[in-house]
Design a protein around this motif. Structure first.
Motif, PDB file in Angstrom:
ATOM      1  N   GLN A 230       0.839  -1.203   0.000  1.00  9.94           N
ATOM      2  CA  GLN A 230       0.000   0.000   0.000  1.00  9.94           C
ATOM      3  C   GLN A 230       0.874   1.253   0.000  1.00  9.94           C
ATOM      4  OE1 GLN A 230      -2.773  -0.095   3.248  1.00  9.94           O
ATOM      5  NE2 GLN A 230      -3.870  -1.875   2.475  1.00  9.94           N
ATOM      6  N   THR A 231       1.929   1.218   0.814  1.00 14.87           N
ATOM      7  CA  THR A 231       2.851   2.355   0.865  1.00 14.87           C
ATOM      8  C   THR A 231       3.477   2.606  -0.502  1.00 14.87           C
ATOM      9  OG1 THR A 231       3.411   1.962   3.189  1.00 14.87           O
ATOM     10  CG2 THR A 231       4.984   3.240   1.899  1.00 14.87           C
ATOM     11  N   MET A 232       3.915   1.528  -1.172  1.00 20.62           N
ATOM     12  CA  MET A 232       4.575   1.674  -2.463  1.00 20.62           C
ATOM     13  C   MET A 232       3.592   2.120  -3.539  1.00 20.62           C
ATOM     14  SD  MET A 232       7.540   1.243  -1.510  1.00 20.62           S
ATOM     15  CE  MET A 232       8.283   1.582  -3.092  1.00 20.62           C
ATOM     16  N   GLN A 233       2.325   1.723  -3.428  1.00 19.52           N
ATOM     17  CA  GLN A 233       1.314   2.196  -4.381  1.00 19.52           C
ATOM     18  C   GLN A 233       1.114   3.696  -4.236  1.00 19.52           C
ATOM     19  OE1 GLN A 233      -1.874  -0.474  -3.244  1.00 19.52           O
ATOM     20  NE2 GLN A 233      -1.509  -1.843  -4.979  1.00 19.52           N
ATOM     21  N   ASN A 234       1.143   4.167  -2.981  1.00 20.00           N
ATOM     22  CA  ASN A 234       1.018   5.606  -2.742  1.00 20.00           C
ATOM     23  C   ASN A 234       2.222   6.353  -3.304  1.00 20.00           C
ATOM     24  OD1 ASN A 234      -1.392   5.239  -1.370  1.00 20.00           O
ATOM     25  ND2 ASN A 234      -0.414   5.116   0.634  1.00 20.00           N
ATOM     26  N   VAL A 235       3.400   5.747  -3.125  1.00 25.38           N
ATOM     27  CA  VAL A 235       4.616   6.368  -3.661  1.00 25.38           C
ATOM     28  C   VAL A 235       4.575   6.389  -5.185  1.00 25.38           C
ATOM     29  CG1 VAL A 235       7.128   6.142  -3.863  1.00 25.38           C
ATOM     30  CG2 VAL A 235       6.023   5.757  -1.660  1.00 25.38           C
ATOM     31  N   GLN A 236       4.114   5.288  -5.778  1.00 27.57           N
ATOM     32  CA  GLN A 236       4.038   5.205  -7.241  1.00 27.57           C
ATOM     33  C   GLN A 236       3.123   6.271  -7.826  1.00 27.57           C
ATOM     34  OE1 GLN A 236       3.080   1.111  -8.368  1.00 27.57           O
ATOM     35  NE2 GLN A 236       5.127   0.937  -9.231  1.00 27.57           N
ATOM     36  N   SER A 237       2.056   6.616  -7.101  1.00 24.06           N
ATOM     37  CA  SER A 237       1.115   7.624  -7.591  1.00 24.06           C
ATOM     38  C   SER A 237       1.770   8.998  -7.715  1.00 24.06           C
ATOM     39  CB  SER A 237      -0.104   7.705  -6.667  1.00 24.06           C
ATOM     40  OG  SER A 237       0.265   8.245  -5.407  1.00 24.06           O
ATOM     41  N   LYS A 238       2.921   9.149  -7.051  1.00 23.20           N
ATOM     42  CA  LYS A 238       3.641  10.430  -7.097  1.00 23.20           C
ATOM     43  C   LYS A 238       4.920  10.331  -7.939  1.00 23.20           C
ATOM     44  CE  LYS A 238       2.059  11.229  -2.367  1.00 23.20           C
ATOM     45  NZ  LYS A 238       2.448  11.344  -0.943  1.00 23.20           N
ATOM     46  N   MET A 239       5.029   9.237  -8.681  1.00 17.48           N
ATOM     47  CA  MET A 239       6.265   8.970  -9.420  1.00 17.48           C
ATOM     48  C   MET A 239       6.626  10.077 -10.412  1.00 17.48           C
ATOM     49  SD  MET A 239       8.014   6.158  -8.785  1.00 17.48           S
ATOM     50  CE  MET A 239       8.753   5.565 -10.291  1.00 17.48           C
ATOM     51  N   LYS A 240       5.633  10.782 -10.939  1.00 14.33           N
ATOM     52  CA  LYS A 240       5.910  11.823 -11.939  1.00 14.33           C
ATOM     53  C   LYS A 240       6.801  12.921 -11.372  1.00 14.33           C
ATOM     54  CE  LYS A 240       1.700  11.090 -14.643  1.00 14.33           C
ATOM     55  NZ  LYS A 240       0.414  11.690 -15.100  1.00 14.33           N
ATOM     56  N   ARG A 241       6.763  13.030 -10.032  1.00 13.84           N
ATOM     57  CA  ARG A 241       7.573  14.074  -9.399  1.00 13.84           C
ATOM     58  C   ARG A 241       9.050  13.679  -9.324  1.00 13.84           C
ATOM     59  NH1 ARG A 241       3.968  15.253  -3.974  1.00 13.84           N
ATOM     60  NH2 ARG A 241       1.920  15.462  -4.983  1.00 13.84           N
ATOM     61  N   PHE A 242       9.321  12.387  -9.447  1.00 13.56           N
ATOM     62  CA  PHE A 242      10.687  11.906  -9.274  1.00 13.56           C
ATOM     63  C   PHE A 242      11.525  12.167 -10.526  1.00 13.56           C
ATOM     64  CE2 PHE A 242       8.881   8.395  -6.339  1.00 13.56           C
ATOM     65  CZ  PHE A 242       8.801   9.315  -5.294  1.00 13.56           C
ATOM     66  N   GLN A 243      12.649  12.800 -10.341  1.00 11.50           N
ATOM     67  CA  GLN A 243      13.571  13.059 -11.431  1.00 11.50           C
ATOM     68  C   GLN A 243      14.764  12.101 -11.385  1.00 11.50           C
ATOM     69  OE1 GLN A 243      12.806  15.371 -13.749  1.00 11.50           O
ATOM     70  NE2 GLN A 243      10.907  15.661 -12.602  1.00 11.50           N
ATOM     71  N   ASP A 244      14.957  11.521 -10.212  1.00 12.51           N
ATOM     72  CA  ASP A 244      16.132  10.678  -9.989  1.00 12.51           C
ATOM     73  C   ASP A 244      15.847   9.242 -10.428  1.00 12.51           C
ATOM     74  OD1 ASP A 244      18.011   8.906  -8.544  1.00 12.51           O
ATOM     75  OD2 ASP A 244      18.724  10.780  -7.673  1.00 12.51           O
ATOM     76  N   ASP A 245      16.704   8.704 -11.303  1.00  6.00           N
ATOM     77  CA  ASP A 245      16.519   7.330 -11.785  1.00  6.00           C
ATOM     78  C   ASP A 245      16.661   6.316 -10.655  1.00  6.00           C
ATOM     79  OD1 ASP A 245      16.019   8.113 -14.373  1.00  6.00           O
ATOM     80  OD2 ASP A 245      18.098   7.865 -15.038  1.00  6.00           O
ATOM     81  N   ASN A 246      17.537   6.598  -9.689  1.00  2.00           N
ATOM     82  CA  ASN A 246      17.716   5.669  -8.571  1.00  2.00           C
ATOM     83  C   ASN A 246      16.422   5.517  -7.781  1.00  2.00           C
ATOM     84  OD1 ASN A 246      20.509   4.990  -8.863  1.00  2.00           O
ATOM     85  ND2 ASN A 246      21.036   7.046  -8.136  1.00  2.00           N
ATOM     86  N   GLU A 247      15.716   6.620  -7.592  1.00  2.00           N
ATOM     87  CA  GLU A 247      14.451   6.568  -6.859  1.00  2.00           C
ATOM     88  C   GLU A 247      13.406   5.785  -7.645  1.00  2.00           C
ATOM     89  OE1 GLU A 247      13.311  10.540  -5.883  1.00  2.00           O
ATOM     90  OE2 GLU A 247      15.010  10.883  -4.540  1.00  2.00           O
ATOM     91  N   LYS A 248      13.325   6.046  -8.951  1.00  2.00           N
ATOM     92  CA  LYS A 248      12.363   5.333  -9.790  1.00  2.00           C
ATOM     93  C   LYS A 248      12.644   3.834  -9.801  1.00  2.00           C
ATOM     94  CE  LYS A 248      11.520   9.211 -12.945  1.00  2.00           C
ATOM     95  NZ  LYS A 248      11.676   9.700 -14.346  1.00  2.00           N
ATOM     96  N   ASN A 249      13.917   3.489  -9.966  1.00  2.00           N
ATOM     97  CA  ASN A 249      14.302   2.075 -10.006  1.00  2.00           C
ATOM     98  C   ASN A 249      14.017   1.383  -8.682  1.00  2.00           C
ATOM     99  OD1 ASN A 249      15.228   2.376 -12.623  1.00  2.00           O
ATOM    100  ND2 ASN A 249      17.363   2.729 -12.018  1.00  2.00           N
ATOM    101  N   ALA A 250      14.307   2.081  -7.573  1.00  2.00           N
ATOM    102  CA  ALA A 250      14.086   1.504  -6.249  1.00  2.00           C
ATOM    103  C   ALA A 250      12.608   1.206  -6.032  1.00  2.00           C
ATOM    104  CB  ALA A 250      14.597   2.456  -5.171  1.00  2.00           C
ATOM    105  N   VAL A 251      11.756   2.160  -6.390  1.00  2.00           N
ATOM    106  CA  VAL A 251      10.309   1.979  -6.221  1.00  2.00           C
ATOM    107  C   VAL A 251       9.820   0.798  -7.060  1.00  2.00           C
ATOM    108  CG1 VAL A 251       8.053   3.011  -6.663  1.00  2.00           C
ATOM    109  CG2 VAL A 251       9.864   4.377  -5.616  1.00  2.00           C
ATOM    110  N   GLN A 252      10.278   0.727  -8.304  1.00  2.00           N
ATOM    111  CA  GLN A 252       9.841  -0.353  -9.191  1.00  2.00           C
ATOM    112  C   GLN A 252      10.293  -1.712  -8.674  1.00  2.00           C
ATOM    113  OE1 GLN A 252       7.755  -0.145 -11.528  1.00  2.00           O
ATOM    114  NE2 GLN A 252       7.897  -2.190 -12.433  1.00  2.00           N
TER     115      GLN A 252
END
Length: 367
Positions: free
Chosen positions: A145-167
């Protein structure tokens, strides 16, 4: 540094009995019905360390004191979190509230019922493997649930490390893999550490066994059995008997030693539980000794002398000059600082020196 251990598990597996025994007083309501614990009970206990008493005796003799200097052990906070049930991640059994308490602890002590007692109600408990998986699943669902909430804000992420970590974490949780078992780069870990994911926390599995199985041979066999059953490494397990630990809590130190000796055990459940927490978190203790106090300080293994000084006072980091260091065994053999200095066992180390467990340290700090 602050070390907190969250005691979790299904209702009636022995969590509150263990908590009471660890604190040597009945601070939690250990009742034979579910949800006896509503608010998390928190107790702070000293970390057992035989070296401190010896250091105090040496300091008294060396400084010609009339009494021992004050002894201040490192401490651990134990948090008795109410029994979780299936559906906790969706709020069942006040689950959301209890899960939020888990986010705040350093390491999880997952208590699993490995004893048979018809007089103790099994509230959702079936067998050790099922019990463990039930709690682990609820923690993973909460993290999902936490990661789904984070994913909903993914457009704000500019850092590839953050995107990769979430995925990576999201895919892993969806496939039934905990966050701690997901392979992440150091850069990805920096971001994930900020999320306080429940399944990313270090974990100990505490097997609560019956009295007749609380001996070295049985403990070794039980550890091996449940490591295979739960598909977890043996070094994650601590075998305790909450009932016996509760009896030990009412005895004097000498009586406890005799009782443990009769059982063939070298250390109490408290000592082994704290030792395992230190192992899981990669912690060690360095020591300071003087007339004002003898004290243990908890640090991460691998920390250098300059940052270790910051455990005493943050100003010490920038004002650090040198650290005078003596290994505990040498300090004991030389009967203190003077003897260690006389034969060259006390050495001056710079800021990059890696502090070792049991080092006695005196920091040289500038104005």
């Amino acid at each position: 540094m602050n070390l907190s251990v969250g005691i979790v598990g299904l209702p009636n597996v022995g969590k509150s009995t263990l908590f009471n025994a660890l604190l040597k007083k009945q601070q939690a309501l250990a009742a034979n019905y579910p949800f006896a614990t509503i608010e998390p009970n928190v107790g702070i206990v000293p970390v057992p360390d035989h070296r401190l008493t010896k250091l105090a005796e040496i300091t008294k003799e060396e400084e010609k004191m009339t009494g021992l200097p004050p002894i201040k052990a490192a401490t651990v906070s134990f948090v008795d979190i109410a029994g979780l049930v299936k559906g906790a991640s969706e709020g069942a059994g006040l689950g959301n509230k209890f899960l939020s308490h888990i986010r705040e602890v350093s390491v999880i002590a997952h208590v699993v019922r490995a004893f048979a007692d018809d007089d103790v109600i099994r509230e959702g408990s079936v067998d050790p493997n099922s019990d463990y998986q039930t709690i682990e699943t609820e923690l993973m669902l909460a993290d999902l649930q936490t990661m789904q909430n984070v994913q909903s804000k993914m457009k704000r992420f500019q850092d590839d490390n953050e995107k990769n970590a979430v995925q990576k974490i999201f895919v892993g949780l969806s496939d039934g893999k905990t966050a701690r078992d997901t392979d992440l780069t150091d850069e990805e870990l920096v971001f994930i550490n900020q999320l306080s994911l429940l399944t990313h926390k270090r974990e100990m599995i505490v097997l609560n066994v019956s009295e007749d199985e609380y001996n070295p041979d049985a403990i070794a066999q039980i550890t091996k059995k449940y490591a295979e059953l739960l598909s977890q490494p043996e070094d994650k397990f601590v075998v305790i008997c909450a009932k016996i630990e509760s009896e030990l809590a009412s005895l004097s130190d000498e009586e406890q030693k005799e009782y443990l000796k009769d059982l063939g055990l070298e250390a109490s459940g408290l000592e082994r539980l704290i030792q395992k927490a230190y192992e899981q978190l990669g912690l060690i203790s360095f020591l300071t000794a003087g007339e004002k106090e003898v004290r243990a300080w908890t640090i991460k293994k691998g920390i250098n002398a300059q940052n270790a000084a910051g455990e005493i006072h943050t100003d010490f980091i920038k004002k650090f000059i040198k650290a005078e260091v003596v290994a505990f065994a040498d300090f004991e053999e030389c009967h203190g600082w003077k003897g260690a200095r006389a034969i060259g066992k006390a050495r001056l180390e710079g800021k990059e020196y890696i502090v070792k467990d049991g080092d006695i340290v005196e920091f040289k700090i500038g104005a």
